[in-house]
Scaffold this motif. Structure first.
Motif, PDB file in Angstrom:
ATOM      1  N   ASP A 103       5.557  -0.264   3.817  1.00 16.27           N
ATOM      2  CA  ASP A 103       5.652  -1.925   3.466  1.00 16.27           C
ATOM      3  C   ASP A 103       7.034  -1.777   2.359  1.00 16.27           C
ATOM      4  O   ASP A 103       6.921  -2.705   3.031  1.00 16.27           O
TER       5      ASP A 103
ATOM      6  N   ASP B 221      -1.351   4.390  -7.893  1.00 15.48           N
ATOM      7  CA  ASP B 221      -2.605   3.967  -7.120  1.00 15.48           C
ATOM      8  C   ASP B 221      -2.000   3.930  -5.490  1.00 15.48           C
ATOM      9  O   ASP B 221      -2.857   3.798  -4.755  1.00 15.48           O
ATOM     10  N   ARG B 222      -0.620   4.152  -5.487  1.00 13.22           N
ATOM     11  CA  ARG B 222      -0.265   3.372  -4.197  1.00 13.22           C
ATOM     12  C   ARG B 222       0.041   4.929  -3.543  1.00 13.22           C
ATOM     13  O   ARG B 222       0.571   6.440  -3.774  1.00 13.22           O
ATOM     14  N   GLU B 223       0.558   5.105  -1.980  1.00  9.38           N
ATOM     15  CA  GLU B 223       1.268   5.730  -1.121  1.00  9.38           C
ATOM     16  C   GLU B 223       2.587   5.882  -1.381  1.00  9.38           C
ATOM     17  O   GLU B 223       3.129   5.059  -1.258  1.00  9.38           O
TER      18      GLU B 223
ATOM     19  N   SER C  37       6.109  -2.329   9.613  1.00 12.93           N
ATOM     20  CA  SER C  37       5.280  -2.693   8.311  1.00 12.93           C
ATOM     21  C   SER C  37       5.697  -4.674   8.813  1.00 12.93           C
ATOM     22  O   SER C  37       6.405  -4.847   9.744  1.00 12.93           O
TER      23      SER C  37
ATOM     24  N   LYS D 231       0.694  -1.275   0.250  1.00 16.42           N
ATOM     25  CA  LYS D 231      -0.109  -0.032  -0.202  1.00 16.42           C
ATOM     26  C   LYS D 231       1.077   1.730  -0.281  1.00 16.42           C
ATOM     27  O   LYS D 231       0.646   2.549  -0.259  1.00 16.42           O
ATOM     28  N   ARG D 232       2.286   1.680   0.814  1.00 11.57           N
ATOM     29  CA  ARG D 232       3.175   1.972   0.674  1.00 11.57           C
ATOM     30  C   ARG D 232       4.425   1.707   0.636  1.00 11.57           C
ATOM     31  O   ARG D 232       4.552   1.042   1.220  1.00 11.57           O
TER      32      ARG D 232
END
Length: 155
Positions: free
Chosen positions: A84, A49-51, A115, A25-26
């Motif tokens: 992550d 589309d991720r951070e 994480s 996600k990140r």
């Protein structure tokens, strides 16, 4: 170190990267200012589309967001550095930069703090992480290594 995939060109780097960060996600990129920044933005495009964040070797304590605008991927405001996946860019390992692998390992550990299944991915050209023996200090999950061929033609 076993090779799990081979490909060619910029598309090969980008597709390989996207596959390795599936589910993250990140993602935080760490590299030298100027030299590594455009590579973080390029890699970031395929996971826009991720951070996303970028940490410059000039200040490991500050992370800036990477976002997409009408001109492409850009650095933005200060953001949380935790992620992550941490991506160490090969410019860090160039001898003239003066960053040692122990420091990069410490930075990666801080980024992955909290994480559960954090990954460390190295992205470099001409085997820089291997030549500088960073792979002996840092527990990379993956290294994407690419070679460049340059031709200058007079027409």
């Amino acid at each position: 170190m076993p090779i799990i995939n081979t490909s060619e060109g910029v598309g090969g780097i980008l597709n390989s990267f996207r596959g390795l960060v599936e589910g993250a996600k990140r993602i935080t990129f760490v590299g030298t200012p100027g030299f590594c920044t455009p590579f973080a933005e390029l890699l970031g495009f395929v996971v826009r589309d991720r951070e996303l964040a970028f940490i410059s070797s000039q200040d490991f304590d500050k992370a800036r967001s990477i976002f997409k605008d009408y001109e492409g991927m850009q650095l933005g405001e200060l953001t949380d550095k935790h992620a992550d996946v941490v991506v160490l860019l090969g410019g860090l390992s160039m001898p003239k930069v003066g960053i040692n692998p122990e420091k990069a390992k410490e930075v990666a550990k801080e980024i992955l703090e909290g994480s559960e299944n954090g990954k460390i991915i190295g992205v470099c050209f001409q085997s820089m992480f291997l030549k500088q023996k960073w792979d002996e200090i840092i527990n990379f999950d993956y290294i994407i290594n690419s070679d460049l061929a340059v031709e200058v033609m007079e027409v």
